[in-house]
Design a protein around this motif. Structure first.
Motif, PDB file in Angstrom:
ATOM      1  N   ARG A 172      29.211 -79.203  36.499  1.00 44.18           N
ATOM      2  CA  ARG A 172      28.194 -79.382  37.533  1.00 44.18           C
ATOM      3  C   ARG A 172      28.716 -78.931  38.884  1.00 44.18           C
ATOM      4  N   PHE A 173      27.863 -78.189  39.616  1.00 43.65           N
ATOM      5  CA  PHE A 173      28.203 -77.790  40.977  1.00 43.65           C
ATOM      6  C   PHE A 173      27.444 -78.677  41.950  1.00 43.65           C
ATOM      7  N   ALA A 174      28.142 -79.147  42.975  1.00 44.78           N
ATOM      8  CA  ALA A 174      27.529 -80.050  43.949  1.00 44.78           C
ATOM      9  C   ALA A 174      28.048 -79.740  45.346  1.00 44.78           C
ATOM     10  N   ALA A 175      27.345 -80.252  46.348  1.00 46.29           N
ATOM     11  CA  ALA A 175      27.745 -80.077  47.743  1.00 46.29           C
ATOM     12  C   ALA A 175      27.767 -81.439  48.425  1.00 46.29           C
ATOM     13  N   TYR A 176      28.819 -81.701  49.203  1.00 49.36           N
ATOM     14  CA  TYR A 176      28.996 -82.996  49.865  1.00 49.36           C
ATOM     15  C   TYR A 176      29.340 -82.805  51.336  1.00 49.36           C
ATOM     16  N   ALA A 177      29.066 -83.854  52.127  1.00 44.36           N
ATOM     17  CA  ALA A 177      29.202 -83.769  53.580  1.00 44.36           C
ATOM     18  C   ALA A 177      30.254 -84.718  54.127  1.00 44.36           C
ATOM     19  N   ILE A 178      31.129 -84.180  54.985  1.00 46.22           N
ATOM     20  CA  ILE A 178      31.879 -84.998  55.930  1.00 46.22           C
ATOM     21  C   ILE A 178      30.960 -85.110  57.139  1.00 46.22           C
ATOM     22  N   ALA A 179      30.118 -86.140  57.157  1.00 51.44           N
ATOM     23  CA  ALA A 179      29.059 -86.262  58.161  1.00 51.44           C
ATOM     24  C   ALA A 179      29.459 -87.282  59.216  1.00 51.44           C
ATOM     25  N   THR A 180      29.486 -86.852  60.480  1.00 48.94           N
ATOM     26  CA  THR A 180      29.838 -87.740  61.585  1.00 48.94           C
ATOM     27  C   THR A 180      28.717 -87.755  62.621  1.00 48.94           C
ATOM     28  N   ASP A 181      28.814 -88.741  63.528  1.00 48.76           N
ATOM     29  CA  ASP A 181      27.925 -88.743  64.682  1.00 48.76           C
ATOM     30  C   ASP A 181      28.417 -87.682  65.671  1.00 48.76           C
ATOM     31  N   PRO A 182      27.680 -87.408  66.750  1.00 49.63           N
ATOM     32  CA  PRO A 182      28.068 -86.312  67.654  1.00 49.63           C
ATOM     33  C   PRO A 182      29.426 -86.509  68.324  1.00 49.63           C
ATOM     34  N   VAL A 234      28.124 -77.463  60.063  1.00 54.28           N
ATOM     35  CA  VAL A 234      29.066 -76.918  61.035  1.00 54.28           C
ATOM     36  C   VAL A 234      29.989 -75.904  60.377  1.00 54.28           C
ATOM     37  N   GLU A 235      30.618 -76.289  59.255  1.00 53.78           N
ATOM     38  CA  GLU A 235      31.521 -75.355  58.578  1.00 53.78           C
ATOM     39  C   GLU A 235      31.786 -75.798  57.151  1.00 53.78           C
ATOM     40  N   LEU A 236      32.147 -74.823  56.329  1.00 56.02           N
ATOM     41  CA  LEU A 236      32.615 -75.081  54.971  1.00 56.02           C
ATOM     42  C   LEU A 236      34.091 -75.437  55.040  1.00 56.02           C
ATOM     43  N   LEU A 237      34.456 -76.595  54.499  1.00 56.98           N
ATOM     44  CA  LEU A 237      35.841 -77.053  54.564  1.00 56.98           C
ATOM     45  C   LEU A 237      36.651 -76.688  53.323  1.00 56.98           C
ATOM     46  N   GLY A 238      36.015 -76.679  52.162  1.00 56.99           N
ATOM     47  CA  GLY A 238      36.772 -76.375  50.953  1.00 56.99           C
ATOM     48  C   GLY A 238      35.976 -76.673  49.705  1.00 56.99           C
ATOM     49  N   VAL A 239      36.643 -76.542  48.578  1.00 54.72           N
ATOM     50  CA  VAL A 239      36.055 -76.823  47.269  1.00 54.72           C
ATOM     51  C   VAL A 239      37.031 -77.675  46.471  1.00 54.72           C
ATOM     52  N   ALA A 240      36.522 -78.717  45.859  1.00 57.44           N
ATOM     53  CA  ALA A 240      37.337 -79.577  45.013  1.00 57.44           C
ATOM     54  C   ALA A 240      36.894 -79.412  43.558  1.00 57.44           C
ATOM     55  N   HIS A 258      33.266 -81.913  34.141  1.00 58.86           N
ATOM     56  CA  HIS A 258      33.954 -81.038  35.092  1.00 58.86           C
ATOM     57  C   HIS A 258      33.050 -80.843  36.300  1.00 58.86           C
ATOM     58  N   GLY A 259      33.487 -81.366  37.442  1.00 62.00           N
ATOM     59  CA  GLY A 259      32.724 -81.234  38.671  1.00 62.00           C
ATOM     60  C   GLY A 259      33.399 -80.276  39.634  1.00 62.00           C
ATOM     61  N   VAL A 260      32.645 -79.309  40.149  1.00 61.33           N
ATOM     62  CA  VAL A 260      33.115 -78.415  41.206  1.00 61.33           C
ATOM     63  C   VAL A 260      32.256 -78.714  42.430  1.00 61.33           C
ATOM     64  N   ARG A 261      32.909 -79.167  43.523  1.00 62.63           N
ATOM     65  CA  ARG A 261      32.162 -79.661  44.678  1.00 62.63           C
ATOM     66  C   ARG A 261      32.603 -78.958  45.954  1.00 62.63           C
ATOM     67  N   ALA A 262      31.645 -78.347  46.632  1.00 59.87           N
ATOM     68  CA  ALA A 262      31.903 -77.788  47.959  1.00 59.87           C
ATOM     69  C   ALA A 262      31.703 -78.894  48.988  1.00 59.87           C
ATOM     70  N   PHE A 263      32.614 -78.999  49.956  1.00 56.41           N
ATOM     71  CA  PHE A 263      32.397 -80.001  51.002  1.00 56.41           C
ATOM     72  C   PHE A 263      32.386 -79.337  52.372  1.00 56.41           C
ATOM     73  N   TYR A 264      31.445 -79.825  53.194  1.00 53.06           N
ATOM     74  CA  TYR A 264      31.124 -79.226  54.482  1.00 53.06           C
ATOM     75  C   TYR A 264      31.275 -80.251  55.606  1.00 53.06           C
ATOM     76  N   ARG A 265      31.604 -79.744  56.770  1.00 53.35           N
ATOM     77  CA  ARG A 265      31.542 -80.552  57.990  1.00 53.35           C
ATOM     78  C   ARG A 265      30.093 -80.538  58.467  1.00 53.35           C
ATOM     79  N   VAL A 266      29.524 -81.741  58.699  1.00 52.48           N
ATOM     80  CA  VAL A 266      28.136 -81.895  59.110  1.00 52.48           C
ATOM     81  C   VAL A 266      28.080 -82.850  60.300  1.00 52.48           C
ATOM     82  N   VAL A 267      27.256 -82.536  61.276  1.00 47.67           N
ATOM     83  CA  VAL A 267      27.039 -83.427  62.418  1.00 47.67           C
ATOM     84  C   VAL A 267      25.604 -83.937  62.374  1.00 47.67           C
ATOM     85  N   VAL A 268      25.454 -85.251  62.501  1.00 41.43           N
ATOM     86  CA  VAL A 268      24.139 -85.877  62.635  1.00 41.43           C
ATOM     87  C   VAL A 268      23.936 -86.142  64.123  1.00 41.43           C
TER      88      VAL A 268
END
Length: 316
Positions: A172-182, A234-240, A258-268
């Protein structure tokens, strides 16, 4: 409109390699492929349980005769194309890596899906018939005329099938967020619900991408659906890449997962009170947590992908 075709999904990894003259390495599809004569980046499908970093090294060596080392992740792209002669429509999540050449000699291949490997300047590459993902990765704009299904076929983001050992397996391919406030003071985390692998652990908001969906688009959608927050990529940080050879979830039987996950920097930009709308799903709660508090969490209270992503973002 394209005819009704069987939908398939796969994950693949590709190499962007340049020589001392700035030329890029490309491979040509042979008559055995669905796109004979078309050029693309070297690479191919990620085997079940395989780390995509290993895939790109293995596939580049097989298609070009060159040994490469991964330098970094450049991009993650997704596309659909219909292959009526095979009766299928394929959604591919493509991981694009920068690589360096360690050695070897360019080789031509006989009886394979690619038959030539050559160095080309970007100007030369722009005159070739390229796969669209290759043109996108090299910044060359529109290139090929892949046949796209409209609308996208229905296909579950989770699909388990019997493996060669009799155990069900799922990739499975998935996308996840490192989501922070401003102000980067708080981080948005979710907790995995009882009955799901990793239950009780803190996890990143996000989830599996839909068929035909780009990872970034999927992530912003998932953020709203899962927590009610409107985010900005904001940006693509990596893939796990993680494999659990006998994961047990609500299906009630073990799955080689088997999980392949892209993780991104996100601002709320305008955080609101968190609301979990998927009642009865894999998320039991979501919370804005002070970044310092997250850094103090024991790693056994975090999922693997969360710990890896937080280290990449230098938050733990």
């Amino acid at each position: 409109m394209t005819p009704a075709l069987e939908p398939l999904r796969r994950i693949a990894a590709y190499a962007v390699a340049t020589d001392d003259d700035g030329r890029v390495l490309l491979v040509r599809a042979s008559s055995r492929s669905g796109t004979p004569g078309v050029w693309s980046l070297p690479g191919g499908a990620v085997d079940h349980g395989e780390d995509p970093n290993h895939t790109v090294v293995r596939e580049t060596a097989a298609e070009t005769g060159l040994s490469v080392a991964v330098v970094g992740l450049r991009d993650v792209l997704a596309d659909m194309r219909s292959l009526p002669h095979r009766g299928v429509t394929i959604h591919t999540d493509r991981l694009i890596y920068s690589v360096s050449i360690r050695g070897g000699t360019l080789v031509d291949r006989v009886g394979h899906n690619t038959d030539q490997a050559r160095w080309h300047t970007l100007e030369e590459a722009g005159r070739l018939k390229l796969r669209q993902f290759t043109a996108d990765a090299l910044g060359l704009g529109s290139a090929s005329a892949d046949l796209r299904p409209e609308p996208a076929p229905t296909f579950p983001s989770f699909y388990a099938y019997p493996g060669p050992d009799g155990l069900h397996r799922a990739q499975r391919f998935a996308a996840y967020a490192i989501a922070t406030d401003p102000h980067d003071k708080h981080l948005l985390l979710t907790r995995i619900a009882p009955g799901y692998p990793g239950e009780g652990r803190w996890h990143l908001p996000g989830g599996g991408t839909d068929y035909g969906e780009q990872p970034g688009t999927a992530l912003i959608r998932e953020l709203v659906e899962e927590t009610g927050q409107e985010g900005r990529l904001v940006e693509l940080l990596g893939v796990a890449s993680h494999r659990d050879a006998a994961s047990l979830g609500p299906e009630g039987y073990p799955i080689d997962w088997h999980g392949v996950r892209a993780f991104y920097r996100v601002v709320v930009d305008a955080p609101t009170e968190v609301a979990v709308s998927d009642v009865g799903g894999s998320t039991s709660e979501a919370r804005w947590m002070p970044v310092k508090e997250v850094a103090d969490l024991p790693e056994d209270e975090l999922t693997e992908v969360t710990a890896e992503a937080l280290r990449k973002a230098r938050l733990i």
